[in-house]
Design a protein around this motif. Sequence first.
Motif, PDB file in Angstrom:
ATOM      1  N   LEU A  75       0.833  -1.199   0.000  1.00 23.54           N
ATOM      2  CA  LEU A  75       0.000   0.000   0.000  1.00 23.54           C
ATOM      3  C   LEU A  75       0.869   1.251   0.000  1.00 23.54           C
ATOM      4  O   LEU A  75       1.836   1.348   0.766  1.00 23.54           O
ATOM      5  CB  LEU A  75      -0.898  -0.007   1.243  1.00 23.54           C
ATOM      6  CG  LEU A  75      -1.678   1.259   1.587  1.00 23.54           C
ATOM      7  CD1 LEU A  75      -2.728   1.552   0.528  1.00 23.54           C
ATOM      8  CD2 LEU A  75      -2.336   1.126   2.966  1.00 23.54           C
ATOM      9  N   SER A  76       0.522   2.218  -0.859  1.00 26.02           N
ATOM     10  CA  SER A  76       1.104   3.556  -0.830  1.00 26.02           C
ATOM     11  C   SER A  76       2.626   3.500  -0.970  1.00 26.02           C
ATOM     12  O   SER A  76       3.154   2.963  -1.934  1.00 26.02           O
ATOM     13  CB  SER A  76       0.665   4.267   0.454  1.00 26.02           C
ATOM     14  OG  SER A  76       0.960   5.636   0.407  1.00 26.02           O
ATOM     15  N   MET A  77       3.375   4.034   0.009  1.00 26.70           N
ATOM     16  CA  MET A  77       4.833   4.004  -0.084  1.00 26.70           C
ATOM     17  C   MET A  77       5.361   2.567  -0.100  1.00 26.70           C
ATOM     18  O   MET A  77       6.383   2.279  -0.722  1.00 26.70           O
ATOM     19  CB  MET A  77       5.454   4.774   1.078  1.00 26.70           C
ATOM     20  CG  MET A  77       6.967   4.818   1.006  1.00 26.70           C
ATOM     21  SD  MET A  77       7.710   5.619   2.422  1.00 26.70           S
ATOM     22  CE  MET A  77       9.438   5.255   2.085  1.00 26.70           C
ATOM     23  N   GLY A  78       4.658   1.670   0.578  1.00 28.42           N
ATOM     24  CA  GLY A  78       5.040   0.266   0.506  1.00 28.42           C
ATOM     25  C   GLY A  78       5.021  -0.243  -0.922  1.00 28.42           C
ATOM     26  O   GLY A  78       5.820  -1.110  -1.298  1.00 28.42           O
ATOM     27  N   GLY A  79       4.118   0.315  -1.748  1.00 29.51           N
ATOM     28  CA  GLY A  79       4.071  -0.053  -3.156  1.00 29.51           C
ATOM     29  C   GLY A  79       5.314   0.370  -3.903  1.00 29.51           C
ATOM     30  O   GLY A  79       5.766  -0.323  -4.831  1.00 29.51           O
ATOM     31  N   MET A  80       5.901   1.513  -3.532  1.00 33.73           N
ATOM     32  CA  MET A  80       7.154   1.948  -4.148  1.00 33.73           C
ATOM     33  C   MET A  80       8.273   0.970  -3.809  1.00 33.73           C
ATOM     34  O   MET A  80       9.079   0.592  -4.679  1.00 33.73           O
ATOM     35  CB  MET A  80       7.520   3.346  -3.665  1.00 33.73           C
ATOM     36  CG  MET A  80       6.483   4.409  -3.943  1.00 33.73           C
ATOM     37  SD  MET A  80       7.012   6.019  -3.277  1.00 33.73           S
ATOM     38  CE  MET A  80       5.413   6.835  -3.135  1.00 33.73           C
ATOM     39  N   VAL A  81       8.330   0.566  -2.538  1.00 35.45           N
ATOM     40  CA  VAL A  81       9.328  -0.408  -2.115  1.00 35.45           C
ATOM     41  C   VAL A  81       9.127  -1.726  -2.872  1.00 35.45           C
ATOM     42  O   VAL A  81      10.093  -2.338  -3.346  1.00 35.45           O
ATOM     43  CB  VAL A  81       9.255  -0.627  -0.595  1.00 35.45           C
ATOM     44  CG1 VAL A  81      10.228  -1.713  -0.142  1.00 35.45           C
ATOM     45  CG2 VAL A  81       9.542   0.681   0.141  1.00 35.45           C
ATOM     46  N   ALA A  82       7.878  -2.155  -3.004  1.00 36.88           N
ATOM     47  CA  ALA A  82       7.587  -3.405  -3.702  1.00 36.88           C
ATOM     48  C   ALA A  82       7.965  -3.326  -5.178  1.00 36.88           C
ATOM     49  O   ALA A  82       8.514  -4.283  -5.748  1.00 36.88           O
ATOM     50  CB  ALA A  82       6.101  -3.741  -3.555  1.00 36.88           C
ATOM     51  N   LEU A  83       7.678  -2.202  -5.811  1.00 36.27           N
ATOM     52  CA  LEU A  83       8.004  -2.043  -7.230  1.00 36.27           C
ATOM     53  C   LEU A  83       9.512  -2.035  -7.432  1.00 36.27           C
ATOM     54  O   LEU A  83      10.037  -2.681  -8.363  1.00 36.27           O
ATOM     55  CB  LEU A  83       7.370  -0.753  -7.752  1.00 36.27           C
ATOM     56  CG  LEU A  83       7.554  -0.448  -9.238  1.00 36.27           C
ATOM     57  CD1 LEU A  83       7.136  -1.613 -10.109  1.00 36.27           C
ATOM     58  CD2 LEU A  83       6.775   0.812  -9.608  1.00 36.27           C
ATOM     59  N   ASP A  84      10.231  -1.314  -6.572  1.00 42.49           N
ATOM     60  CA  ASP A  84      11.691  -1.305  -6.660  1.00 42.49           C
ATOM     61  C   ASP A  84      12.258  -2.707  -6.445  1.00 42.49           C
ATOM     62  O   ASP A  84      13.208  -3.130  -7.117  1.00 42.49           O
ATOM     63  CB  ASP A  84      12.246  -0.335  -5.614  1.00 42.49           C
ATOM     64  CG  ASP A  84      13.739  -0.108  -5.767  1.00 42.49           C
ATOM     65  OD1 ASP A  84      14.140   0.543  -6.750  1.00 42.49           O
ATOM     66  OD2 ASP A  84      14.508  -0.578  -4.904  1.00 42.49           O
TER      67      ASP A  84
END
Length: 244
Positions: A75-84
């Motif tokens: 979710l949210s910033m966690g999604g950025m971490v997941a995408l990276d």
Amino acid sequence: MHWILLRGLTREHAHWGDFPSCLREAFPDYQFHTVDLPGTGVHYRENSPSTVTAIREKVSRQVSHIPGPFSILALSMGGMVALDWAQHAPEGQIQNLVLINTSSGFSPPWQRMRPGAWPRVLRLLGRRELFDRERDILRLTSNREIPLSLAKQWYSIQRQRPVSPRNALNQLTAAARYKPGEKRPLPDALVLASRGDRIVHWRCSAALEERWQWTMKLHPDAGHDLPLDDPEWIIQQLRNWLPR
């Protein structure tokens, strides 16, 4: 299959509420692991890095005991971490990727953080009265009526495992600077967004869908915290998408 669940800016595993239990009941063959970003939750005494890549490196080390391959719901910033993470993982390590109300450098700044949200977020970060701050975070991220019991629960979480102002600023800096690489990390991913999100414009999710021809579903009225506002809707989207 093992699933990693990642939360957003200054939030931790306890902020998922009943959502992990709902996932386990809906998908009894899967195992779901709520993992905290550095500087939050069980890692609240750690310093949070100020880049998404450095955060991702710490998170990936935290889950080294979980057998792969695995999937990520974030979710949210966690999604950025997941995408990276998906863009840097060895081939086949990540089987499924589900991103909820996330954003990236592929979208303009006024969509990544809607102009009306900036003053409220900055006021929240500087607010000292803890209960009022947590209640106001709920009012900003949710489009549902906020029970007093939920506000008290979030207050208790922050009392037990406080996120320092420095870590909050580092996470905000990391999120603002993040831009994925150009390479599509997976042939398909499930991108979920809320039309009623008052923090991140749903077109940030649409930008990922259009760039990489991923699957996107749009909730008509939920807020930024979609797992809080409508967990059953998320589960139904997973049911429809996973058998692909």
